[in-house]
Scaffold this motif. Structure first.
Motif, PDB file in Angstrom:
ATOM      1  N   ASP A 196     125.313 129.324  25.822  1.00  0.00           N
ATOM      2  CA  ASP A 196     126.283 130.161  25.116  1.00  0.00           C
ATOM      3  C   ASP A 196     127.709 129.832  25.529  1.00  0.00           C
ATOM      4  OD1 ASP A 196     124.173 131.384  23.860  1.00  0.00           O
ATOM      5  OD2 ASP A 196     124.159 133.158  25.154  1.00  0.00           O
ATOM      6  N   LEU A 197     127.917 129.579  26.812  1.00  0.00           N
ATOM      7  CA  LEU A 197     129.250 129.179  27.271  1.00  0.00           C
ATOM      8  C   LEU A 197     129.664 127.845  26.663  1.00  0.00           C
ATOM      9  CD1 LEU A 197     129.561 129.952  31.109  1.00  0.00           C
ATOM     10  CD2 LEU A 197     131.141 130.647  29.302  1.00  0.00           C
ATOM     11  N   ALA A 198     128.724 126.902  26.633  1.00  0.00           N
ATOM     12  CA  ALA A 198     129.023 125.578  26.073  1.00  0.00           C
ATOM     13  C   ALA A 198     129.391 125.688  24.596  1.00  0.00           C
ATOM     14  CB  ALA A 198     127.827 124.650  26.257  1.00  0.00           C
ATOM     15  N   ASN A 199     128.636 126.481  23.849  1.00  0.00           N
ATOM     16  CA  ASN A 199     128.946 126.666  22.430  1.00  0.00           C
ATOM     17  C   ASN A 199     130.330 127.283  22.244  1.00  0.00           C
ATOM     18  OD1 ASN A 199     126.573 125.579  21.422  1.00  0.00           O
ATOM     19  ND2 ASN A 199     125.491 127.537  21.450  1.00  0.00           N
ATOM     20  N   LEU A 204     136.137 126.351  20.977  1.00  0.00           N
ATOM     21  CA  LEU A 204     137.516 126.427  21.463  1.00  0.00           C
ATOM     22  C   LEU A 204     138.144 125.049  21.657  1.00  0.00           C
ATOM     23  CD1 LEU A 204     137.017 129.212  24.170  1.00  0.00           C
ATOM     24  CD2 LEU A 204     138.224 129.446  22.001  1.00  0.00           C
ATOM     25  N   ARG A 205     137.330 123.992  21.470  1.00  0.00           N
ATOM     26  CA  ARG A 205     137.803 122.618  21.609  1.00  0.00           C
ATOM     27  C   ARG A 205     138.281 122.328  23.042  1.00  0.00           C
ATOM     28  NH1 ARG A 205     138.021 120.773  16.504  1.00  0.00           N
ATOM     29  NH2 ARG A 205     139.289 118.960  16.969  1.00  0.00           N
ATOM     30  N   HIS A 253     122.768 116.654  25.948  1.00  0.00           N
ATOM     31  CA  HIS A 253     123.164 115.310  25.490  1.00  0.00           C
ATOM     32  C   HIS A 253     123.902 115.389  24.148  1.00  0.00           C
ATOM     33  CE1 HIS A 253     120.923 113.872  28.797  1.00  0.00           C
ATOM     34  NE2 HIS A 253     119.713 113.911  28.250  1.00  0.00           N
ATOM     35  N   VAL A 254     123.452 116.277  23.278  1.00  0.00           N
ATOM     36  CA  VAL A 254     124.139 116.469  21.992  1.00  0.00           C
ATOM     37  C   VAL A 254     125.587 116.876  22.242  1.00  0.00           C
ATOM     38  CG1 VAL A 254     124.261 117.877  19.894  1.00  0.00           C
ATOM     39  CG2 VAL A 254     122.043 117.083  20.735  1.00  0.00           C
ATOM     40  N   LEU A 255     125.780 117.847  23.111  1.00  0.00           N
ATOM     41  CA  LEU A 255     127.127 118.345  23.373  1.00  0.00           C
ATOM     42  C   LEU A 255     127.995 117.292  24.049  1.00  0.00           C
ATOM     43  CD1 LEU A 255     126.251 121.967  24.560  1.00  0.00           C
ATOM     44  CD2 LEU A 255     127.183 121.270  22.348  1.00  0.00           C
TER      45      LEU A 255
END
Length: 464
Positions: A196-199, A204-205, A253-255
């Motif tokens: 959730d933090l990563a998303n 927020l770029r 890996h996607v992120l």
């Protein structure tokens, strides 16, 4: 002598004013006459169900006597949670958050109520009563702020999720406040918290934050994977993650591929793509796991086309267009990247914009409703897409269209407090101001006024 107002006093006054007997009101309200008599005399407390029936019988707005009910609950020598709990639920239903705040303010003097308040908050959160739950989590967190407890971390996690909305400044503040609590969560909950933090950092770029959070999620998931499926000593897990464990590793890996795409390091981005395109190593065999494998492979195919194209290999564009044409959820993110690349290498994509003109209009009207992407990520992408589209038309000399897209991007940027996109829009508009109509200039000035007022806390809203 000053008359202290009570529910019984208000009810008795009502019956006298309208010349209604207790028995008559009992028929009207559906509350036993003996109970009504006891309430008037102050010898029997009422329940929330009875209070709601009495209020309705008097023709008053729902919850009109809740403040009096709170006073009576706390004036009683012994606090009765069985009375307060239904009150909190009813206030949550009626959105009477100020009443819940009063209850909390009085209850939290005694930290022994932390358990029941936390359990109630969790129940309300599951029911979707997020604002009411947020107040309870905040109360529990405040009472435990000096304790290194898992419950405090869960409260902070819930408060973080509840706080997320359209305002990117507020989202950043919520993320920064929460991230220090992640390690206090159960090791399984940590994975979802990091996801959730990563998303959030993605929307927020904040690419450095995104990379760090994604890698931490992948590292923790890999350790848990080895304990559960590898040669390490088997560890008993008391809680199942919300996704198969391999998915957290692959999603990291996607992120990371997203991060290196934004840094224009497409070779590294492609290396990460290769890590979520092959799954011979996974042990999970559930239906959900198989579906997720297909999803990751699908993303890998699309992103291989995308990053190859963004390196400047325009020959793969027809294959990429064919790919997104079969996946409606990917059209907006793909068009953003295509326009971005077209602007960088100065080639014409009018045919592609014409082909997907209807989809662009739909996205303009229904931002956020895009498949697996979160509404915050989509609105951010849409806002930057409009800015890229504005630049595309401006450098082609189609000034009216370009100015229109600048203003649309800026309007969205002001709404979500995307300061970096606002700066881009301002730079473009000032560069091409001489081509803008008086009406466009007036709208631009109005948007700037709104942006400055919102930035300095004068108002909170969106330009209509």
């Amino acid at each position: 002598m000053i008359q202290v107002t009570t529910i019984g006093f208000e009810l008795e006054d009502y019956l006298k004013r309208y010349c209604i007997t207790i028995n008559q009101f009992a028929e009207i309200s559906g509350v036993n006459s003996g109970t009504i008599s006891s309430i008037i005399k102050g010898i029997r407390p009422t329940s929330i169900l009875q209070l709601d029936r009495i209020t309705e019988g008097m023709g008053l707005e729902k919850g009109s006597f809740y403040d009096l009910y709170v006073d009576e609950c706390f004036n009683h020598p012994k606090l009765n949670w069985r009375r307060l709990r239904p009150l909190i639920y009813r206030c949550a239903e009626l959105d009477k958050l100020d009443c819940i705040e009063r209850v909390l303010g009085m209850m939290m003097d005694n930290i022994s109520y932390g358990d029941v308040l936390f359990d109630t908050a969790e129940d309300l959160f599951k029911q979707g009563k997020r604002e009411a739950a947020g107040l309870l989590y905040e109360g529990v967190a405040e009472s435990e702020k000096y304790q290194h407890s898992e419950r405090l971390a869960i409260c902070r996690y819930r408060m973080f999720n509840i706080a997320l909305g359209d305002d990117q400044d507020a989202n950043l503040q919520a993320a920064v406040q929460f991230e220090t609590f992640v390690d206090r969560l159960d090791e399984v909950d940590q994975l979802d918290a990091l996801k959730d933090l990563a998303n959030t950092y993605n929307s927020l770029r904040r690419w450095d934050k995104l990379e760090k959070t994604a890698k931490e999620m992948g590292h923790k998931a890999s350790i848990q994977y080895k304990y559960r499926y590898g040669d390490l000593e088997k560890k008993k897990f008391f809680k199942e993650p919300t996704m198969p464990l391999f998915a957290y590793i692959s999603y990291s890996h996607v992120l990371c591929s997203v991060v290196y795409d934004e840094r224009k390091d497409y070779d590294t981005a492609l290396q990460y793509v290769s890590l979520y395109s092959e799954f011979s190593w996974i042990k999970e065999e559930s239906e959900e796991a198989l579906q997720l494998v297909c999803r990751f492979k699908d993303w890998a195919e699309g992103n291989t086309y995308l990053y190859t194209f963004m390196k400047g290999d325009i020959k793969v564009l027809p294959e990429y267009i064919s790919y997104i044409d079969q996946r409606k959820d990917e059209i907006l993110p793909a068009l953003f990247k295509i326009i971005q690349t077209a602007n960088r290498y100065k080639f014409n994509v009018d045919d592609i914009l014409t082909r997907f003109a209807r989809e662009i209009v739909v996205y303009r009207d229904e931002q956020g409703n895009v498949g697996t992407y979160s509404p915050r990520i989509i609105e951010d992408r849409f806002t930057h897409f409009m800015a890229e589209l504005a630049y595309y038309y401006l450098i082609k000399g189609e000034y009216d269209t370009g100015i229109e897209y600048i203003l649309e991007s800026m309007e969205s940027s002001v709404r979500i407090s995307s300061e970096n996109c606002i700066i881009r829009c301002v730079s473009l508009f000032e560069q091409y101001r001489y081509t803008a109509s008086l009406e466009a200039q007036r709208k631009y000035e109005e948007l700037m006024r709104r942006r400055n007022e919102k930035k300095h806390g004068v108002i909170d809203g969106s330009f209509e």
